[in-house]
Design a protein around this motif. Structure first.
Motif, short mmCIF file in Angstrom:
data_model
loop_
_atom_site.label_atom_id
_atom_site.label_comp_id
_atom_site.label_asym_id
_atom_site.label_seq_id
_atom_site.Cartn_x
_atom_site.Cartn_y
_atom_site.Cartn_z
N ASP A 46 -0.18 -1.23 10.83
CA ASP A 46 0.98 -1.87 10.20
C ASP A 46 1.78 -0.87 9.36
OD1 ASP A 46 0.46 -4.39 11.30
OD2 ASP A 46 -0.94 -4.89 9.70
N ILE A 47 1.06 0.01 8.68
CA ILE A 47 1.74 1.01 7.84
C ILE A 47 2.57 1.96 8.71
CG2 ILE A 47 1.35 3.04 6.37
CD1 ILE A 47 -1.00 1.49 5.13
N LEU A 60 0.82 -1.21 0.00
CA LEU A 60 0.00 0.00 0.00
C LEU A 60 0.86 1.26 0.00
CD1 LEU A 60 -2.85 -1.02 2.47
CD2 LEU A 60 -3.03 -0.71 0.01
N ILE A 61 1.96 1.22 0.75
CA ILE A 61 2.88 2.37 0.76
C ILE A 61 3.46 2.59 -0.63
CG2 ILE A 61 5.09 3.22 1.63
CD1 ILE A 61 4.44 1.74 4.26
N TYR A 83 -4.08 5.26 -4.92
CA TYR A 83 -4.54 3.90 -5.11
C TYR A 83 -4.86 3.22 -3.79
CZ TYR A 83 -3.23 4.20 -10.03
OH TYR A 83 -3.16 4.56 -11.35
N SER A 84 -4.09 3.52 -2.77
CA SER A 84 -4.35 2.91 -1.46
C SER A 84 -5.71 3.33 -0.91
CB SER A 84 -3.25 3.31 -0.47
OG SER A 84 -2.01 2.76 -0.87
N SER A 85 -6.08 4.60 -1.12
CA SER A 85 -7.37 5.07 -0.63
C SER A 85 -8.52 4.36 -1.35
CB SER A 85 -7.50 6.58 -0.82
OG SER A 85 -7.46 6.92 -2.19
N LYS A 86 -8.34 4.04 -2.63
CA LYS A 86 -9.36 3.31 -3.36
C LYS A 86 -9.50 1.88 -2.83
CE LYS A 86 -8.84 5.93 -7.66
NZ LYS A 86 -8.47 5.87 -9.10
N ILE A 87 -8.38 1.29 -2.45
CA ILE A 87 -8.41 -0.07 -1.88
C ILE A 87 -9.11 -0.04 -0.54
CG2 ILE A 87 -6.97 -1.92 -0.93
CD1 ILE A 87 -4.92 -1.25 -3.13
N PHE A 88 -8.86 0.98 0.25
CA PHE A 88 -9.47 1.10 1.58
C PHE A 88 -11.00 1.10 1.51
CE2 PHE A 88 -6.26 2.82 4.90
CZ PHE A 88 -5.42 1.76 4.62
N LYS A 89 -11.54 1.63 0.41
CA LYS A 89 -13.00 1.70 0.28
C LYS A 89 -13.64 0.33 0.25
CE LYS A 89 -13.10 6.10 -2.23
NZ LYS A 89 -13.48 6.78 -3.50
N HIS A 90 -12.85 -0.69 -0.08
CA HIS A 90 -13.39 -2.05 -0.19
C HIS A 90 -13.09 -2.90 1.05
CE1 HIS A 90 -14.34 -1.43 -4.44
NE2 HIS A 90 -13.18 -0.81 -4.53
N LEU A 91 -12.51 -2.29 2.09
CA LEU A 91 -12.13 -3.04 3.29
C LEU A 91 -13.07 -2.72 4.44
CD1 LEU A 91 -8.24 -2.53 3.18
CD2 LEU A 91 -9.56 -4.44 2.26
N ARG A 92 -13.13 -3.65 5.39
CA ARG A 92 -13.90 -3.41 6.60
C ARG A 92 -13.14 -2.45 7.51
NH1 ARG A 92 -13.60 -9.05 6.74
NH2 ARG A 92 -12.37 -8.85 8.65
#
Length: 334
Positions: A41-42, A15-16, A22-31
């Motif tokens: 972790d980051i 993600l880093i 792109y990371s923010s877009k991935i976050f939208k699909h996570l709980r």
């Protein structure tokens, strides 16, 4: 070394490396709990050398390829392709990691079938069996099948999906065997969570406006509380009255005038009022004139036009351009 990193550490590095956008877009699909863990972790990641970053990218790419191959043709197909690409040892190791963490969902054969064929396959089955199968399908495919069932069976299936929670693997496997004589679950022994309110919300959101309306109206007579809970999680055309002026004005910029005219043909007075209040006087006059001279319109055409508006609203919500309030839990603080 890559072998010394945990899965969470690899995810944080990935993600880093992908960057904020792109990371923010991935976050939208996570709980929420997954986002909290990844954020932690980051923050714990310090310096990462270029070689480690490249290895994380390579592993992620290989996992994506393997998952695509599995979804396209199953484990045997994935193994054959990966062995040619990576060699037998790496392919076996990659599939070994995936099968221990990747949940290849049951009814894999059903997701690849033609919806019309699948409809013929399940429509005479018990509602509980249909509910189980639809819960494992993509929402659009499940909606297509649901819309073609008889109304009584539609409402029964919707109710069973909404109330479904945890289903034993033995029961799932037995239904697979009976329906297609083909297991596709990789033999997972843990209980599988399937169905629930969100599952039926996704299906009804993907269904056509007519199916959505008929199912909820009929089901409301039998279980009003359940329908209320479903409606709280989904957005329907009549919910436009819940939007603020700024949101409605943003939506109207995306809507074709022809679609808006048809959609308002059978709209409730409250919906018509709030939409007309948020457009110019000139546009109001034009829409009303078009509606007057339009003449009779098929119910199906009105429902399709209304669904177009709803799809635009959902798209703008997903993009974060408008906010849909769903009660006290979504109160906005200025």
């Amino acid at each position: 070394m890559l072998e010394d990193l945990t899965g969470k550490e690899k995810a944080a590095i990935l993600l880093i490396a992908l960057g904020k956008e792109y990371s923010s877009k991935i976050f939208k699909h996570l709980r929420d709990d997954e986002i909290e863990q990844l954020t932690l972790d980051i923050t714990n990641v310090r310096r990462v050398d270029a070689d480690t970053k490249d290895q994380v990218f390579d592993e992620f790419y290989e996992h994506c390829l393997a998952q695509n191959y599995i979804s396209e043709g199953g484990i045997d197909y994935a193994r054959a392709v990966l062995e040619k690409a990576l060699g037998p040892e790496r392919a076996l190791a990659l599939l070994g990691r995936l099968t221990s963490s990747l949940q290849v969902r049951p009814f894999d054969f059903a997701r690849k079938a033609d919806p019309n064929h699948l409809l013929n396959f399940v429509q005479n089955e018990h509602s509980q069996i249909i509910a189980l199968v639809l819960s494992y399908l993509e929402p659009a495919m499940a909606a297509a099948i649901l819309s073609k069932l008889e109304l009584d069976k539609q409402t029964e299936v919707v109710a069973r999906i909404a109330m479904m929670d945890r289903t034993s693997p033995e029961y799932v496997h037995e239904i697979e065997r009976v329906l297609d004589k083909k297991l596709s679950s990789l033999g997972l022994e843990d209980y599988t969570t399937v169905g629930g309110i969100q599952s039926i919300v996704d299906i009804l959101n993907a269904a056509d406006r007519g199916t959505e309306r008929r199912v909820l109206e009929t089901m409301e007579l039998k279980n009003g509380e359940l329908v209320d809970e479903i409606r709280r999680k989904m957005f329907v055309f009549e919910d436009i009255v819940k939007l603020d002026r700024r949101a409605i004005q943003r939506i109207l910029k995306e809507v074709e005038n022809a679609d808006l005219t048809v959609a308002l043909k059978n709209a409730t007075p409250d919906v018509s009022k709030i939409i007309f209040e948020n457009m110019s006087k000139r546009l109001q006059d034009m829409i009303r004139e078009d509606m007057e001279f339009m003449g009779p319109v098929r119910v199906r055409d009105v429902e399709e036009a209304q669904q177009k508006l709803v799809n635009i609203i959902r798209k703008l919500q997903d993009a974060g351009e408008i906010i849909i309030s769903r009660g006290s839990e979504d109160e906005i603080i200025a």
